[in-house]
Design a protein around this motif. Sequence first.
Motif, PDB file in Angstrom:
ATOM      1  N   PRO A 162       0.565  -1.299   0.109  1.00  0.00           N
ATOM      2  CA  PRO A 162       0.011  -0.226  -0.015  1.00  0.00           C
ATOM      3  C   PRO A 162       0.663   0.923   0.315  1.00  0.00           C
ATOM      4  O   PRO A 162       0.194   2.304  -0.314  1.00  0.00           O
ATOM      5  CB  PRO A 162      -0.968  -0.103   1.577  1.00  0.00           C
ATOM      6  N   THR A 163       1.907   1.246   0.194  1.00  0.00           N
ATOM      7  CA  THR A 163       2.748   2.152   0.785  1.00  0.00           C
ATOM      8  C   THR A 163       2.938   2.313  -0.732  1.00  0.00           C
ATOM      9  O   THR A 163       4.023   3.357  -1.155  1.00  0.00           O
ATOM     10  CB  THR A 163       4.347   2.121   1.064  1.00  0.00           C
ATOM     11  N   ASP A 164       3.736   1.776  -1.779  1.00  0.00           N
ATOM     12  CA  ASP A 164       3.969   2.227  -3.231  1.00  0.00           C
ATOM     13  C   ASP A 164       3.215   2.417  -3.956  1.00  0.00           C
ATOM     14  O   ASP A 164       2.227   1.928  -4.536  1.00  0.00           O
ATOM     15  CB  ASP A 164       4.851   0.219  -3.834  1.00  0.00           C
ATOM     16  N   HIS A 165       2.767   3.435  -4.516  1.00  0.00           N
ATOM     17  CA  HIS A 165       1.924   4.675  -4.725  1.00  0.00           C
ATOM     18  C   HIS A 165       1.657   4.203  -6.578  1.00  0.00           C
ATOM     19  O   HIS A 165       0.823   4.236  -7.312  1.00  0.00           O
ATOM     20  CB  HIS A 165       2.346   5.518  -4.770  1.00  0.00           C
ATOM     21  N   ASN A 166       2.834   3.517  -7.711  1.00  0.00           N
ATOM     22  CA  ASN A 166       3.055   3.373  -8.712  1.00  0.00           C
ATOM     23  C   ASN A 166       2.257   1.164  -8.726  1.00  0.00           C
ATOM     24  O   ASN A 166       2.077   1.260  -9.864  1.00  0.00           O
ATOM     25  CB  ASN A 166       4.706   2.796  -8.976  1.00  0.00           C
ATOM     26  N   VAL A 167       1.345   0.708  -7.078  1.00  0.00           N
ATOM     27  CA  VAL A 167       0.809  -0.722  -8.415  1.00  0.00           C
ATOM     28  C   VAL A 167      -0.618   0.231  -8.102  1.00  0.00           C
ATOM     29  O   VAL A 167      -1.337  -1.098  -8.337  1.00  0.00           O
ATOM     30  CB  VAL A 167       1.388  -1.469  -7.170  1.00  0.00           C
ATOM     31  N   TYR A 168      -1.533   1.129  -7.479  1.00  0.00           N
ATOM     32  CA  TYR A 168      -2.142   1.197  -7.355  1.00  0.00           C
ATOM     33  C   TYR A 168      -2.820   1.106  -8.976  1.00  0.00           C
ATOM     34  O   TYR A 168      -4.588   0.573  -8.529  1.00  0.00           O
ATOM     35  CB  TYR A 168      -3.327   2.457  -6.619  1.00  0.00           C
ATOM     36  N   ALA A 169      -2.731   1.382 -10.297  1.00  0.00           N
ATOM     37  CA  ALA A 169      -3.888   1.151 -11.283  1.00  0.00           C
ATOM     38  C   ALA A 169      -3.367   0.016 -11.524  1.00  0.00           C
ATOM     39  O   ALA A 169      -3.521  -0.196 -12.886  1.00  0.00           O
ATOM     40  CB  ALA A 169      -2.696   2.281 -11.800  1.00  0.00           C
ATOM     41  N   LEU A 170      -2.481  -1.042 -11.395  1.00  0.00           N
ATOM     42  CA  LEU A 170      -1.963  -2.407 -12.154  1.00  0.00           C
ATOM     43  C   LEU A 170      -2.902  -3.416 -11.925  1.00  0.00           C
ATOM     44  O   LEU A 170      -3.423  -3.529 -10.904  1.00  0.00           O
ATOM     45  CB  LEU A 170      -0.816  -3.078 -11.368  1.00  0.00           C
ATOM     46  N   ASP A 171      -3.372  -3.460 -12.764  1.00  0.00           N
ATOM     47  CA  ASP A 171      -4.662  -5.308 -12.915  1.00  0.00           C
ATOM     48  C   ASP A 171      -3.969  -5.734 -13.898  1.00  0.00           C
ATOM     49  O   ASP A 171      -4.222  -6.853 -14.623  1.00  0.00           O
ATOM     50  CB  ASP A 171      -6.001  -4.539 -13.293  1.00  0.00           C
ATOM     51  N   THR A 172      -3.175  -6.305 -13.965  1.00  0.00           N
ATOM     52  CA  THR A 172      -2.699  -7.563 -15.555  1.00  0.00           C
ATOM     53  C   THR A 172      -1.994  -7.487 -14.537  1.00  0.00           C
ATOM     54  O   THR A 172      -0.553  -8.743 -15.066  1.00  0.00           O
ATOM     55  CB  THR A 172      -2.463  -6.811 -16.829  1.00  0.00           C
ATOM     56  N   GLU A 173      -1.453  -7.924 -13.322  1.00  0.00           N
ATOM     57  CA  GLU A 173      -0.146  -8.395 -12.400  1.00  0.00           C
ATOM     58  C   GLU A 173      -1.075  -8.976 -11.673  1.00  0.00           C
ATOM     59  O   GLU A 173      -1.670  -7.193 -10.843  1.00  0.00           O
ATOM     60  CB  GLU A 173       1.204  -7.848 -12.418  1.00  0.00           C
TER      61      GLU A 173
END
Length: 764
Positions: A616-627
Amino acid sequence: MKFTEGMWRLREGIRIDWMSNVERLSVDNETVDLLLNKLQRHRGDTLNSGTITAQITSPLEGIIGVNLVHWAGALDQGPHFELASSTGHVQIAHTERQSLRYGSGPLSLAITTAPNELEFNFTGADKPTTKLTGHSWRSIGYVSDQTTEKSRWEDGLYLERQGYMLAELDLSVGEKLYGLGERFGPFIKNGQTVDIWNEDGGTSSELAYKNIPFYISSAGYGVFVNNPGKVSFELQSERTTRVNISISGEELQYFVIYGSSPKEILRRYTALTGRPSLVPAWSYNLWLTTSFTTNYDEQTVTGFLDGFRDRDIPLGVFHFDCFWMKSYQWCDFDFDSDMFPDAAGYIKRLKERGLRISVWLNPYIGQASPLFREGKENGYFIKRTDGTIFQWDNWQAGMAIVDFTNPAARTWFSDKLTHLLNLGVDSFKTDFGERIPYKNIRYHDSSLSPTRMHNYYTYLYNQTVHATMLCHPDHTSKGNAVLFARSATVGSQRHPIHWSGDSESTFPAMAEVLRGCLSLSLCGFIFNSTDIGGFEGTPHPSIYKRWVQFGLLATHSRLHGSSSYRVPWLYDDQAVDILRDAVKRKIALSPYLLSSALEGSKTGVGVMRPLFVEFPTDHNVYALDTEYMLGDGLLVAPIFNEEGVVRFYVPQSKEGTDGQWVSWFDHEKVYEGGKWYEETHGFETLPLLIRPGAVIPVNWKMKGAEEDPLDGLEVLVNGRLDGEVKVDIVNPDRTDEVLKVVTIGMGPDGVVVDQEGVKVVRVG
């Protein structure tokens, strides 16, 4: 539902009574009641306008409910979701004509009660000065719509209007929204209109089989609307700074659920609506089906099973789809004697091969079924308001629908299932449950609203089947059972598992079912499955092989199609090798999967989860839906094209954790967190990465997930550990029990284990 035309205008025929003032309030133990009304300039403003009563409660610590009621004279019609509650965790502070503070553990609600300054502000303990969400100007209202058939101009003063309760919750800058059930469209729900209404729409549709009125926000809270009927969400799609929630009728209750992390939100949500149930270990093995409209008989099925055996592909479950029964007679619960003249003997022979057996069913009874007359004479079916049985030809000719609000009908349905269990059937695919009528309908329990029952029907349907299995001697001693359900509502996580429904045999469809799985996991569902290869059409060999990789890195894996078979040798020889390797890899991982599921049953966190749940602290992952993360230690990036090209992001490890991510297939191949990678893979591999500091129990000696996990157990350890790590090895005979706790720690020579017989493998 949209009621406005822009920010200032309402649609023609729409009137909204906005609440702007707290007229009065009362406090009774842990409950606060507020009388809300419009802007008050003088005493005359109390006339000729509506009020809304807002009742503030807290069923569990960290959860605050707001129940908004316009007219209280309506009948209290069910059904109602089964919710947990407790007392003793609320604090209330009130300053007359200024403010009221309602606290529930780490969550607080501040209500401005000064004249004409109505405002609700929810805050969390970690950032007490930062608003999570709430109500600002013109965000609580009662909507009157005079454009429907309900309004008759000749009624004059007594003209009736369709009413809606409307609650608009504020959003902050950059806030992202997720969940609302199994949704196949964009993973982030901002900008979407979502109606909570179960429909059979396939996976390439905005419609959904599993609608859950619950969303999670990246700002650190969730919102659950406590209504089993149709709930409409406008998620920045009407007011760009708000989520607008509307319900037809006079009452709307929502709960704000606080969490300092997504995992904490899910823990509280499932504490309220029900913890997920566990399933037997054998269900983690590969399932093979007859497919839907294909031709099959005993000879065909046996040929497939021999093919898997001869090619050394472990197979755990065989499923008979719809045509195990005679056409037009679904469901009569009898094997078609023309195709299977000795059903009991054949099931016995299949089980002697070590297979478990699953059969398809639905809650409908075709008119040609011998059971139709029995159900009609005993009142076991849903009826129209004129007393006739509801029937139609959509699916089975003249079919009726079992009325699970009738206890006798539930017993009747259950008895039919028990007969199959006695034959040796181990599981049921509970298909449908979405096509449930709601107009001019009457249930056996006449206190229930047909509109509210439309979504809730699936709960009673799957509950009946699940309970029947748990009561059978083959399951009672194990304490678990497994369905393969398509439809769901709030609380359906108690009746696992659920699969994604009818998808096309394409790469985009493979991606959309992944989005559906991730969205559903954010609503407390810890298991998932898809139709490997897609349901509609025949997949290209490349699609089949890539879907095999993806489908065998889920909790449950089933080869199933519509008009074509899914056995691998029909595609190419390489598909056989890919499937064999994927199945054996999953069986080896079963100690890890069972441990992750046991943890999920306590927390509501899915075995397969979006990256932001784990990071939750890595804001780069909030849009990822292919992994996604499989458990807390494995990252999976499926490949969605024939060329084998995949671009994926590797999350940043939590602070204080050293080391790099390591490829499952090549331990010399490492990845830095916080970076994007692009790779090209043959069909033998895909990005499957082991997290820094991960401890993964595996057993390559096992031939099935139900076997002894300790004989041949290994523990993969990536890099240095931040202190001692304990790993639960689950008992495959009772998946709610821990067979052994393996403790891994750091010694002077690196990683050591204090349990004999467990091999530690350093992978990084």
